[in-house]
Write a protein that holds these residues in place. Sequence first.
Motif, PDB file in Angstrom:
ATOM      1  N   PHE A   2      -4.639 -16.879 -66.061  1.00 56.65           N
ATOM      2  CA  PHE A   2      -5.759 -16.959 -66.985  1.00 56.65           C
ATOM      3  C   PHE A   2      -6.601 -18.196 -66.681  1.00 56.65           C
ATOM      4  O   PHE A   2      -6.069 -19.269 -66.399  1.00 56.65           O
ATOM      5  CB  PHE A   2      -5.275 -17.027 -68.436  1.00 56.65           C
ATOM      6  CG  PHE A   2      -4.558 -15.796 -68.889  1.00 56.65           C
ATOM      7  CD1 PHE A   2      -5.275 -14.706 -69.370  1.00 56.65           C
ATOM      8  CD2 PHE A   2      -3.178 -15.711 -68.831  1.00 56.65           C
ATOM      9  CE1 PHE A   2      -4.624 -13.563 -69.791  1.00 56.65           C
ATOM     10  CE2 PHE A   2      -2.516 -14.569 -69.248  1.00 56.65           C
ATOM     11  CZ  PHE A   2      -3.242 -13.493 -69.730  1.00 56.65           C
ATOM     12  N   THR A   4      -9.607 -20.396 -68.574  1.00 56.57           N
ATOM     13  CA  THR A   4     -10.337 -20.600 -69.825  1.00 56.57           C
ATOM     14  C   THR A   4     -11.355 -21.715 -69.625  1.00 56.57           C
ATOM     15  O   THR A   4     -10.994 -22.820 -69.201  1.00 56.57           O
ATOM     16  CB  THR A   4      -9.381 -20.989 -70.966  1.00 56.57           C
ATOM     17  OG1 THR A   4      -8.339 -20.020 -71.068  1.00 56.57           O
ATOM     18  CG2 THR A   4     -10.133 -21.067 -72.287  1.00 56.57           C
ATOM     19  N   CYS A  24     -12.524 -26.309 -66.862  1.00 59.79           N
ATOM     20  CA  CYS A  24     -11.781 -25.092 -67.152  1.00 59.79           C
ATOM     21  C   CYS A  24     -10.293 -25.320 -66.912  1.00 59.79           C
ATOM     22  O   CYS A  24      -9.897 -26.251 -66.199  1.00 59.79           O
ATOM     23  CB  CYS A  24     -12.284 -23.911 -66.330  1.00 59.79           C
ATOM     24  SG  CYS A  24     -11.905 -23.980 -64.571  1.00 59.79           S
ATOM     25  N   GLU A  27      -4.141 -21.305 -65.967  1.00 62.69           N
ATOM     26  CA  GLU A  27      -2.750 -21.118 -66.378  1.00 62.69           C
ATOM     27  C   GLU A  27      -2.154 -19.920 -65.642  1.00 62.69           C
ATOM     28  O   GLU A  27      -2.829 -18.916 -65.458  1.00 62.69           O
ATOM     29  CB  GLU A  27      -2.673 -20.862 -67.879  1.00 62.69           C
ATOM     30  CG  GLU A  27      -3.234 -21.977 -68.745  1.00 62.69           C
ATOM     31  CD  GLU A  27      -3.340 -21.559 -70.193  1.00 62.69           C
ATOM     32  OE1 GLU A  27      -2.440 -21.917 -70.979  1.00 62.69           O
ATOM     33  OE2 GLU A  27      -4.324 -20.856 -70.528  1.00 62.69           O
ATOM     34  N   GLY A  28      -0.899 -20.057 -65.252  1.00 65.85           N
ATOM     35  CA  GLY A  28      -0.229 -18.937 -64.605  1.00 65.85           C
ATOM     36  C   GLY A  28       0.379 -19.260 -63.263  1.00 65.85           C
ATOM     37  O   GLY A  28       1.478 -18.789 -62.957  1.00 65.85           O
ATOM     38  N   THR A  32       0.007 -25.789 -64.212  1.00 66.11           N
ATOM     39  CA  THR A  32      -1.208 -25.592 -65.004  1.00 66.11           C
ATOM     40  C   THR A  32      -2.235 -26.637 -64.589  1.00 66.11           C
ATOM     41  O   THR A  32      -1.949 -27.839 -64.583  1.00 66.11           O
ATOM     42  CB  THR A  32      -0.899 -25.704 -66.501  1.00 66.11           C
ATOM     43  OG1 THR A  32       0.009 -24.651 -66.863  1.00 66.11           O
ATOM     44  CG2 THR A  32      -2.157 -25.574 -67.339  1.00 66.11           C
ATOM     45  N   THR A 139      -4.558 -14.609 -55.599  1.00 69.43           N
ATOM     46  CA  THR A 139      -3.997 -13.660 -56.560  1.00 69.43           C
ATOM     47  C   THR A 139      -3.842 -12.311 -55.858  1.00 69.43           C
ATOM     48  O   THR A 139      -4.379 -12.093 -54.765  1.00 69.43           O
ATOM     49  CB  THR A 139      -4.894 -13.486 -57.808  1.00 69.43           C
ATOM     50  OG1 THR A 139      -5.967 -12.589 -57.491  1.00 69.43           O
ATOM     51  CG2 THR A 139      -5.476 -14.813 -58.277  1.00 69.43           C
ATOM     52  N   ARG A 231     -12.472 -16.526 -71.434  1.00 63.31           N
ATOM     53  CA  ARG A 231     -11.106 -16.455 -70.919  1.00 63.31           C
ATOM     54  C   ARG A 231     -11.019 -15.273 -69.954  1.00 63.31           C
ATOM     55  O   ARG A 231     -11.238 -14.134 -70.365  1.00 63.31           O
ATOM     56  CB  ARG A 231     -10.104 -16.305 -72.063  1.00 63.31           C
ATOM     57  CG  ARG A 231      -8.624 -16.362 -71.649  1.00 63.31           C
ATOM     58  CD  ARG A 231      -7.758 -16.454 -72.889  1.00 63.31           C
ATOM     59  NE  ARG A 231      -6.348 -16.248 -72.637  1.00 63.31           N
ATOM     60  CZ  ARG A 231      -5.497 -17.195 -72.240  1.00 63.31           C
ATOM     61  NH1 ARG A 231      -5.933 -18.429 -72.032  1.00 63.31           N
ATOM     62  NH2 ARG A 231      -4.217 -16.926 -72.076  1.00 63.31           N
ATOM     63  N   LEU A 232     -10.733 -15.561 -68.718  1.00 61.99           N
ATOM     64  CA  LEU A 232     -10.716 -14.545 -67.677  1.00 61.99           C
ATOM     65  C   LEU A 232      -9.301 -14.364 -67.176  1.00 61.99           C
ATOM     66  O   LEU A 232      -8.549 -15.343 -67.036  1.00 61.99           O
ATOM     67  CB  LEU A 232     -11.632 -14.941 -66.518  1.00 61.99           C
ATOM     68  CG  LEU A 232     -13.133 -15.037 -66.803  1.00 61.99           C
ATOM     69  CD1 LEU A 232     -13.479 -16.340 -67.496  1.00 61.99           C
ATOM     70  CD2 LEU A 232     -13.916 -14.954 -65.500  1.00 61.99           C
ATOM     71  N   GLU A 233      -8.973 -13.134 -66.865  1.00 67.08           N
ATOM     72  CA  GLU A 233      -7.631 -12.834 -66.359  1.00 67.08           C
ATOM     73  C   GLU A 233      -7.719 -12.346 -64.929  1.00 67.08           C
ATOM     74  O   GLU A 233      -8.570 -11.516 -64.602  1.00 67.08           O
ATOM     75  CB  GLU A 233      -6.954 -11.760 -67.213  1.00 67.08           C
ATOM     76  CG  GLU A 233      -5.554 -11.418 -66.752  1.00 67.08           C
ATOM     77  CD  GLU A 233      -4.885 -10.348 -67.615  1.00 67.08           C
ATOM     78  OE1 GLU A 233      -3.721 -10.002 -67.324  1.00 67.08           O
ATOM     79  OE2 GLU A 233      -5.532  -9.865 -68.562  1.00 67.08           O
ATOM     80  N   GLN A 235      -4.578 -11.317 -62.294  1.00 66.16           N
ATOM     81  CA  GLN A 235      -3.131 -11.297 -62.083  1.00 66.16           C
ATOM     82  C   GLN A 235      -2.792 -11.961 -60.759  1.00 66.16           C
ATOM     83  O   GLN A 235      -3.437 -11.710 -59.761  1.00 66.16           O
ATOM     84  CB  GLN A 235      -2.619  -9.849 -62.084  1.00 66.16           C
ATOM     85  CG  GLN A 235      -2.746  -9.170 -63.420  1.00 66.16           C
ATOM     86  CD  GLN A 235      -2.322  -7.723 -63.377  1.00 66.16           C
ATOM     87  OE1 GLN A 235      -2.009  -7.208 -62.326  1.00 66.16           O
ATOM     88  NE2 GLN A 235      -2.322  -7.070 -64.522  1.00 66.16           N
TER      89      GLN A 235
END
Length: 236
Positions: A2, A4, A24, A27-28, A32, A139, A231-233, A235
């Motif tokens: 994510f 943000t 920004c 996270e992930g 972090t 990713t 907030r962008l996702e 994976q």
Amino acid sequence: MFITILYDNNEYDKRLETAWGFSCLVEGPEKTVLFDTGGDSAMLLRNMRALGIHPQAVDVVVISHVHGDHIGGLAGFLEENHDVTVYLPQSLPQNFKDATRDTGAELVEVHEPLEICEHVHSTGELGDWIKEQSLVIETVRGLVVITGCAHPGVVNIVRRAKELTGGEVYLVLGGFHLGGVSAAELAGIVEDFQQLGVQKVAPCHCSGDVARRLFEETYGEDFIPAGVGSRLEAQD
């Protein structure tokens, strides 16, 4: 993964404050990452609290370049959490680097490209006049490229990201530094993005309203409206 946006001059989440600058949170990945700190630490920290994000959750801070709207919040943030590693461009003034070390934070001076943690890279310093580093995250969907102000040229940064990893670019997010650029130049930049295979774009901060509109017209559903609180996702 994510991303943000914590600090930006474009409004998105009505609960949050806006001001010229950028920050920004990523996270992930293994660590972090806080990328840039905006121009004012008090506002950065208020926005973080409003989003339920604790400064102590940050492991790494990456600063893109010397301008105050990107580094102004660092000292205040480090008062809240100095148990971090700060990646600063080597070209930043020595007194700023010394002050950062004096907080107790670990400091890494960046010149060449490097791996910050697994799947997260710095482009290294790019540009001649204003040296700047950008973030490249691997990713499963492709590369996510995060720019502070893109002073070295946003197309050059995207090219560097592809050269570093050999991957395709899923998303470019951040300041593109295109305010005041002519329509012809903007059209060429958008075309370069398409030729480079950039799938999605989220220009904010210093990208300029005209550039944002042109990217939106060209990318359609693959244009992501970005502002403070977005907030962008992606994976990983």
